[in-house]
Design an enzyme around this catalytic site. Structure first.
Site, PDB file in Angstrom:
ATOM      1  CG  HIS A 130      44.944  41.397  38.972  1.00 28.71           C
ATOM      2  ND1 HIS A 130      45.109  42.049  40.166  1.00 28.71           N
ATOM      3  CD2 HIS A 130      44.822  42.391  38.038  1.00 28.71           C
ATOM      4  CE1 HIS A 130      45.094  43.355  39.982  1.00 28.71           C
ATOM      5  NE2 HIS A 130      44.917  43.578  38.683  1.00 28.71           N
ATOM      6  CB  THR A 134      42.230  44.334  33.064  1.00 28.88           C
ATOM      7  OG1 THR A 134      42.509  43.629  34.273  1.00 28.88           O
ATOM      8  CG2 THR A 134      43.153  43.863  31.950  1.00 28.88           C
ATOM      9  CG  HIS A 187      50.075  41.043  37.727  1.00 28.29           C
ATOM     10  ND1 HIS A 187      48.740  41.365  37.691  1.00 28.29           N
ATOM     11  CD2 HIS A 187      50.700  42.107  38.274  1.00 28.29           C
ATOM     12  CE1 HIS A 187      48.561  42.578  38.192  1.00 28.29           C
ATOM     13  NE2 HIS A 187      49.733  43.057  38.558  1.00 28.29           N
ATOM     14  CD  GLN A 354      32.114  51.610  32.344  1.00 29.72           C
ATOM     15  OE1 GLN A 354      31.440  50.606  32.547  1.00 29.72           O
ATOM     16  NE2 GLN A 354      33.359  51.552  31.877  1.00 29.72           N
TER      17      GLN A 354
END
Length: 442
Positions: A130, A134, A187, A354
């Site tokens: 991850h 993003t 992360h 989206q």
């Protein structure tokens, strides 16, 4: 000091790199002897010697190398490595120079074999890398909430965690923030995950087994991602709990100095954010996908040439991305969903959304052209990586499309499963939890 044994492969003729043990490579030996030979016996001897030399060139150096030569980092040759993608990743030892490359899981080509199946009843594990800003939070939630599974993940609001167990036993098949927590660090990047996942699963399950790993990730257009990270840091995020583990230890304060004084960088301006040479926001995607042990981890003195360091990192990031079982692109949600579903033969019960209007797009319209140019310069590696990713993504998409006799109907009805609806689950209170500056390592 001996340097690291690595192989780096990129499926792009403009950027294929192969790095060998002790940062060496073997040059194909040409016969230097063309003397006039007589007789069948002498000819046979020459053929035998040539065969030995040929075998010594192609055989893996660890097994039967004939020679070892010292060369510089710029002495590169091109060859495709042969890797065993099954089993446990090799551990990173205390020195990045003597460690061996970690196992990055099954390759995409392995996944597309006719007899392939992601087997939740066996020991297959999906590992989600991850990268900040993003869209990984939304994708991570899709993985634990919206997949049509024989045994769906069970989630708990208070713990902000889901149990994603195999159908036949209580072993996890998904290694991600929402299923296991930040077991390998906040992360965790490719370097951290590949050296950590297997041992963490052994500890969690109390057993050491031979697993198959499938690494997945998301990438985002670099300028938008950088500005999104800037806005998040401007609001107070720091990711100060990230370990940046490499070569058997975490990065030191001398290797990664803070760009700010105090508890956070809240209120930072774009110019200040871009001016700090230690800001990991620049080229973050390349760094997080590369094997950092190739460049001496965060010790920049290991490879003084900045250009050479960048070149090696980019090549490694491309190679690792190309080898991943799946990667998606934030700007191409529908294509990403289709590629994931067809790759793993798993279906989501909702269509991916989206969202083209983001804070980063609003920020982009408010900054000067010279600032945009500075940001482009700072993210030149990520820009090249993203262009590579776009090309590779659509190659995969077209390949899967050709194999799908019902493509048009499938693509038009992604997320539409008869008799299956995604259960409402409100995680609005943790919308930025993946980027929390205080997220624990548990």
């Amino acid at each position: 000091m001996a340097k690291k044994s690595v192989e780096v492969q990129v499926f792009d003729s403009d950027f294929a790199v192969y790095l060998r043990e002790s940062v060496t490579y073997e040059i194909k030996m040409e016969s230097r002897s063309r003397s006039r030979l007589r007789g069948v016996v002498l000819m046979c001897i020459l053929l035998a010697v040539s065969g030995i030399v040929y075998f010594g060139y192609f055989c893996p150096e660890q097994v039967c190398a004939l020679t070892s030569r010292d060369t510089s980092w710029s002495d590169w040759t091109f060859r495709f490595p042969v890797q065993d993608n099954l089993g446990k990743p090799s551990p990173l030892y205390s020195s990045p120079f003597t460690s061996k490359i970690s196992n990055s899981g099954l390759s995409y080509d392995d996944v597309l074999n006719d007899n392939f199946q992601f087997d939740m009843n066996a020991h297959d594990v999906m590992v989600f890398l991850h990268i900040q800003k993003t869209g990984g939070t939304s994708f991570g939630r899709h993985l634990v909430r919206d997949l049509d599974l024989q045994r769906p993940c069970t989630c708990q609001r208070k713990r902000k965690r889901c149990y994603c167990f195999r159908p036949n036993r209580n072993e996890i098949w998904l290694f991600s923030r929402y299923s296991t927590g930040w077991k390998c660090g906040l992360h965790a990047d490719w370097t951290e995950l590949t050296s950590c996942v297997d041992s963490e699963l052994d500890k969690n399950e109390g057993d050491s087994v031979k697993r198959r790993y499938f690494y997945i990730t998301l990438l985002r257009e670099p300028i938008s991602r950088y500005l999104s990270e800037f806005r998040h840091v401007q609001r107070g995020a720091t990711w100060r709990n990230s370990r940046h583990w490499c070569g058997g230890h975490a990065a030191t304060p001398q290797e990664l100095p803070h760009c700010y004084k105090g508890a956070s960088w809240e209120g930072v301006t774009v110019d200040e954010f871009a001016a700090c040479p230690h800001n990991l926001a620049a080229n973050r995607q390349t760094r997080m996908l590369a094997d950092l042990a190739l460049v001496g981890c965060y010790n920049t003195s290991y490879m003084p040439s900045h250009a050479e360091r960048n070149r090696v990192m980019l090549a490694s990031a491309k190679r690792n991305l190309a080898a991943m079982a799946f990667f998606g692109l934030t700007e191409h949600q529908k294509v990403s969903q289709y590629v994931f579903e067809e790759t793993f033969n798993l279906r989501f019960a909702v269509p991916f959304e989206q969202n083209n209007t983001t804070l980063s797009s609003a920020t982009l319209s408010s900054i000067r052209p010279d600032q945009i140019e500075t940001i482009r310069h700072l993210n030149v590696l990520d820009l090249e990586l993203y262009a590579f990713a776009q090309k590779l993504m659509y190659q995969r998409f077209e390949r899967l499309q050709k194999r799908d006799s019902q493509f048009h109907e499938r693509f038009a009805h992604l997320g539409d499963l008869p008799g299956r609806q995604s259960e409402a689950f409100n995680w609005d209170q943790i919308i930025d939890a993946d980027d929390s500056s205080t997220a624990p390592h548990k």
